[in-house]
Design an enzyme around this catalytic site. Structure first.
Site: not given
Ligand SMILES: *Cc1c(COP(=O)(O)O)cnc(C)c1O
Length: 382
Positions: A46, A98, A170, A195
């Site tokens: 963890r 998002y 982000d 992604k």
């Molecule tokens: C998919 C996404 C998230 C969230 O990520 P997960 O891995 O699905 O929890 C956050 N910000 C953006 C821009 C995303 O495309």
């Protein structure tokens, strides 16, 4: 080391016991101590794990930062960043953020006393005006999902400095291949590794990169306290994906430019949002701060809801799927898919119009992607 070499090698050394060129998957919960108070750098998974550590070092190096912290999902990475705040604190956040981030703010963090104001961060003045005495953080997404709005990162750094705010970006859509927010003064860079970074639709994961030791310590403490860690196997799969990140991103971007130009010239398409098009409202900023425009496009069909539905049901190569950033081309129609439960007025107020389509352009041959969209657009209502 130059960037492409960093991607393949940073943080990765042959395994000292076997010489294995690929880091082993350390599927272990705990580690045997040499003696009381003396371990080999790991005590419980963890807190830390050798496979996770390799991924964290690799991604930190690619992003140009000192520290990487790998999470079980992009959302748990966002959640941990926001849990460094206290009840009563306030965040100024990009409006076209998002959807999961909006849900976290509105339905979870609001119950814990953390406030948020959503602003169009592509207009820096609106960000400055939204800052309050209790504002502690700027949460910026660029380019945004799904409207592809671009925020001037240097302008955000100035606002963050003026008001002593933690400045988080982000950067999931841009990836470190095309954008390096730390170079523009960001304190935190966050990615959903689900992604482009992993890139093959094979895992759910998140990463935070920071140069600030205090933020690293807070996030490591939160991980140890809560446990939103990525599994060793998922870290290993992500590492395999990352090795070709630069090659994939170049192809995503050239394919997307071709698809965007095809769509812009099509008479059933009212407008196209892609930062690489001269018609994009922030094309100038995008060109100045990004070295490429990545693989995400959104566009507006002239035929509204009916055309969106027809297009979705007529594509053959493009996958009808909610994710993005993988090798396969994926397409969504927010009005009938991701945002079908959002009341129409609210959806329209957010700019998610009836004919809006989002496409994550994959690394197939661009001619095949365009041919598929072309035959589906032929069937769509005008
Ligand atoms: C998919 C996404 C998230 C969230 O990520 P997960 O891995 O699905 O929890 C956050 N910000 C953006 C821009 C995303 O495309």
């Amino acid at each position: 080391m130059k960037r492409d070499t960093t991607i393949v090698h940073a943080g990765i050394a042959p395994d000292p016991t076997t010489g294995s060129i690929i880091p082993p998957i350390y599927e272990t919960a705990t580690y045997v101590l040499d003696e009381v108070g003396r371990d080999k750098g790991f005590d419980y998974t963890r807190s830390s794990n050798p496979t996770r550590q390799v991924l964290e070092d690799n991604l930190a190096a690619i992003e140009g930062g000192a520290h990487g912290i790998s999470f079980a999902s992009g959302m748990s990475a966002v959640d941990s960043c926001l849990k460094t705040l206290d009840s009563g604190d306030h965040v100024v956040c990009t409006d076209d953020v998002y959807g999961g981030v909006t849900r976290l703010f509105n339905q979870v963090l609001s119950r814990h006393g953390i406030g948020v104001t959503y602003v169009d961060s592509s207009q820096p003045e609106t960000v400055r005006q939204a800052v309050r005495p209790e504002t502690r953080m700027l949460w910026i997404e660029t380019p945004t999902n799904p409207l592809l709005k671009v925020t001037d990162l240097a302008a955000m750094a100035e606002i963050a400095r003026e008001h002593d705010l933690i400045y988080a970006v982000d950067s999931t859509f841009a990836t470190p291949i095309f954008l390096r927010p730390l170079e523009y003064g960001a304190d935190i860079v966050m990615h959903s590794t689900t992604k482009y970074l992993s890139g093959h639709n094979q895992i759910i994961g998140g990463i935070v990169v920071t140069n600030r030791e205090d933020i690293r310590d807070q996030l490591k403490f939160l991980q140890k306290s809560v446990g939103a860690v990525s599994s060793p196997f998922d870290c290993w799969l992500t590492l395999l994906g990352v090795k070709t990140l630069h090659l994939r991103m170049e192809r995503h971007a050239t394919n997307a430019q071709g698809v965007a130009e095809f769509l812009e010239a099509h008479d059933k398409v009212a407008r196209v949002a892609y930062p690489g098009l001269a018609s994009h409202p922030q094309h100038g900023i995008a060109k100045a701060q990004m070295s490429g425009f990545s693989g995400m496009i959104s566009f507006e069909l002239t035929g509204g809801i009916a055309a969106g539905k027809t297009l979705m049901n007529s594509v053959e190569l493009c996958g009808l799927a909610e994710s993005l950033g993988a090798v396969e081309t994926m397409i969504t129609h927010p009005a009938t898919m991701t945002h079908v439960d959002v009341p129409v007025e609210e959806r329209h107020a957010r700019g998610l119009t009836d004919g809006l389509v989002r496409i994550s352009v994959g690394i197939e041959d661009a001619d095949d992607i365009i041919a598929d969209l072309s035959q589906a657009l032929d069937k769509a209502e005008a």
